[in-house]
Design a protein around this motif. Structure first.
Motif, mmCIF file in Angstrom:
data_model
loop_
_atom_site.group_PDB
_atom_site.id
_atom_site.type_symbol
_atom_site.label_atom_id
_atom_site.label_comp_id
_atom_site.label_asym_id
_atom_site.label_seq_id
_atom_site.Cartn_x
_atom_site.Cartn_y
_atom_site.Cartn_z
ATOM 1 N N ALA A 3 0.840 -1.188 0.000
ATOM 2 C CA ALA A 3 0.000 0.000 0.000
ATOM 3 C C ALA A 3 0.882 1.248 0.000
ATOM 4 C CB ALA A 3 -0.904 -0.001 1.229
ATOM 5 N N ASN A 7 -2.681 6.532 -0.535
ATOM 6 C CA ASN A 7 -3.947 5.921 -0.939
ATOM 7 C C ASN A 7 -4.499 5.018 0.155
ATOM 8 O OD1 ASN A 7 -3.060 7.146 -3.227
ATOM 9 N ND2 ASN A 7 -3.390 5.397 -4.584
ATOM 10 N N THR A 8 -5.819 4.961 0.256
ATOM 11 C CA THR A 8 -6.459 4.083 1.231
ATOM 12 C C THR A 8 -6.165 2.633 0.890
ATOM 13 O OG1 THR A 8 -8.272 5.652 1.584
ATOM 14 C CG2 THR A 8 -8.660 3.360 2.228
ATOM 15 N N ALA A 10 -6.716 -1.295 0.510
ATOM 16 C CA ALA A 10 -7.847 -2.212 0.367
ATOM 17 C C ALA A 10 -7.292 -3.621 0.521
ATOM 18 C CB ALA A 10 -8.525 -2.040 -0.984
ATOM 19 N N PHE A 30 -9.702 -1.606 -8.123
ATOM 20 C CA PHE A 30 -9.544 -0.727 -6.964
ATOM 21 C C PHE A 30 -8.320 0.169 -7.119
ATOM 22 C CE2 PHE A 30 -13.006 -2.826 -5.138
ATOM 23 C CZ PHE A 30 -13.333 -2.269 -3.905
ATOM 24 N N ARG A 33 -9.163 3.019 -9.196
ATOM 25 C CA ARG A 33 -10.014 3.985 -8.496
ATOM 26 C C ARG A 33 -9.300 4.683 -7.352
ATOM 27 N NH1 ARG A 33 -15.479 3.023 -9.695
ATOM 28 N NH2 ARG A 33 -15.530 2.239 -11.841
ATOM 29 N N TYR A 35 -7.320 3.295 -4.823
ATOM 30 C CA TYR A 35 -6.988 2.531 -3.619
ATOM 31 C C TYR A 35 -5.613 1.878 -3.781
ATOM 32 C CZ TYR A 35 -11.855 2.966 -2.085
ATOM 33 O OH TYR A 35 -13.068 3.443 -1.684
ATOM 34 N N PRO A 37 -4.379 -1.667 -3.237
ATOM 35 C CA PRO A 37 -4.849 -3.020 -2.907
ATOM 36 C C PRO A 37 -3.735 -3.963 -2.485
ATOM 37 C CG PRO A 37 -4.736 -2.758 -5.282
ATOM 38 C CD PRO A 37 -4.378 -1.426 -4.691
ATOM 39 N N PRO A 82 -7.174 -0.212 6.661
ATOM 40 C CA PRO A 82 -7.660 -0.530 5.327
ATOM 41 C C PRO A 82 -9.171 -0.700 5.262
ATOM 42 C CG PRO A 82 -6.982 -2.538 6.381
ATOM 43 C CD PRO A 82 -6.720 -1.408 7.378
ATOM 44 N N VAL A 83 -9.686 -0.609 4.062
ATOM 45 C CA VAL A 83 -10.979 -1.200 3.737
ATOM 46 C C VAL A 83 -10.725 -2.698 3.621
ATOM 47 C CG1 VAL A 83 -12.735 -1.428 1.945
ATOM 48 C CG2 VAL A 83 -11.837 0.832 2.542
ATOM 49 N N LEU A 260 -17.689 -0.336 -4.557
ATOM 50 C CA LEU A 260 -17.032 0.970 -4.686
ATOM 51 C C LEU A 260 -18.015 2.118 -4.455
ATOM 52 C CD1 LEU A 260 -14.778 0.127 -7.747
ATOM 53 C CD2 LEU A 260 -13.935 0.940 -5.526
ATOM 54 N N SER A 269 -12.594 6.770 0.063
ATOM 55 C CA SER A 269 -12.063 6.641 -1.304
ATOM 56 C C SER A 269 -10.549 6.519 -1.247
ATOM 57 C CB SER A 269 -12.485 7.835 -2.159
ATOM 58 O OG SER A 269 -11.979 9.037 -1.608
#
Length: 269
Positions: A3, A7-8, A10, A30, A33, A35, A37, A82-83, A260, A269
Motif C-alpha cells: 500500500a 492511498n487508502t 484495500a 480498486f 479507483r 486505492y 490493494p 484498510p478497507v 465501490l 475513497s
C-alpha cells in the motif's frame, strides 16, 4: 503490492477453495479507483494456484483464529487502516477484524456463518459435506471435485463457465474452519464469534448472492440481524440470481462496482 503512503489500503481476503490471485481483477479495479490493494494468501498458501495444488497440505490445520491473526499482522504493516473486503470465510474474517477496530470499513461477501447464526439450510449442509462428512478432515486440506464446485459455487452459471473457473482458481483448503463454524453455537469460546455489538467500528456492508448454495441468503440475512444492537452502520445488499462464485464469475464487476459506490457513500475513497 504494498500500500502507498497516500492511498487508502484495500485488503482482500479470500475464502476456502480459491487462491488469493482470484482477487486480481478486483485489485486492478480498486487500484484504478485510487486505492492501494493488497491480497495476501492464507497462512502457508503458496504463491500460485499450481504450487498450491502440488502441495495441498501446506495450508492444512489452519483455523479461523490463525487466519485472523495472519491478516491482523498484515494490517499492522499498512500505512493506514484498510478497507477490508472478504468472500466466504474471508467475509467472516473481515467481520472479526472490523469488530476489533482494525479496518476503516468492511465488505463481507457471502460470508461464512458467524456464531449466533441459527439457520442451517440443506444446500449449505450439502455444500459442506465433502469436508464435514469425515472428522479427520479437521486436520487436513481438502479439494473440491468439479461437480462439488458446480453445486457449491457455480450453480447459477453455465457448465462451461463453471469448469473454466474451477480450472483457473480452485486450490485445496484447510477443513478446520468449516468444523469451527459448524459447531460455533455449541462452543463457548468459538473462533467464529464476532463482536457484533461494537458501536465504534467502521461501517459494514454484507452482500448476499440469493442463489448461493454454500452460504444461502437466509444465512447472510441472519448475520445482518445479529448487528441490530449496534449503532454502527451495517447494510445488506442482495444480488438475485447470483451464487457463491459472484466475486470471480463473469458478473463480478457488478458486485465490485456496488462495493465501490457504497464505499464512496460512506465518504471513503
Amino acid at each position: 503490492m504494498l500500500a502507498s503512503m497516500t492511498n487508502t489500503p484495500a485488503l482482500f481476503i479470500h475464502g476456502l477453495w480459491l487462491h488469493a490471485s482470484s482477487w486480481q481483477p478486483w485489485s486492478d479495479l480498486f487500484a484504478a479507483r485510487g486505492y492501494a490493494p493488497v491480497a495476501p494468501g492464507w497462512p502457508g498458501e503458496p504463491d500460485t494456484v499450481e504450487a498450491a495444488r502440488r502441495d495441498p497440505q501446506a495450508v492444512a490445520g489452519h483455523g479461523i483464529d490463525d487466519v485472523t491473526e495472519h491478516y491482523a499482522a498484515v494490517i499492522a504493516t499498512l500505512p493506514a487502516a484498510p478497507v477490508i473486503i472478504g468472500h466466504s470465510f474471508g467475509g467472516l474474517i473481515t467481520q472479526k477484524l472490523l469488530g476489533r477496530g482494525l479496518g476503516r470499513a468492511g465488505i463481507a461477501i457471502d460470508p461464512a456463518q458467524i456464531k449466533g447464526v441459527k439457520p442451517l439450510p440443506f444446500a449449505q449442509l450439502r455444500s459442506g459435506f465433502p469436508v464435514l462428512g469425515n472428522p479427520a478432515n479437521r486436520r487436513r486440506a481438502v479439494s473440491l471435485t468439479p461437480a462439488q464446485f458446480r453445486y457449491g459455487f457455480a450453480n447459477a452459471l453455465g457448465e462451461r463457465e463453471s469448469g473454466d473457473l474451477f480450472d483457473r482458481w480452485t486450490v485445496p483448503s484447510p477443513g478446520r474452519p468449516l468444523f469451527e463454524a459448524a459447531f460455533a453455537n455449541f462452543t463457548r469460546n468459538s473462533p467464529a464469534a464476532v463482536d457484533t455489538a461494537n458501536t465504534t467500528r467502521g461501517p459494514l456492508l454484507l452482500i448476499s448472492g440469493q442463489q448461493d448454495h454454500t452460504v444461502p441468503d437466509v444465512v447472510t440475512r441472519a448475520t445482518y440481524k445479529l448487528y441490530g444492537d449496534s449503532a454502527a452502520t451495517t447494510e445488506l445488499k442482495q444480488f438475485p440470481d447470483r451464487g457463491h462464485s459472484l466475486t470471480i464469475d463473469s458478473g463480478w464487476r457488478a458486485v465490485a462496482d456496488h462495493t465501490l459506490a457504497w464505499l464512496a457513500a460512506q465518504g471513503i475513497s
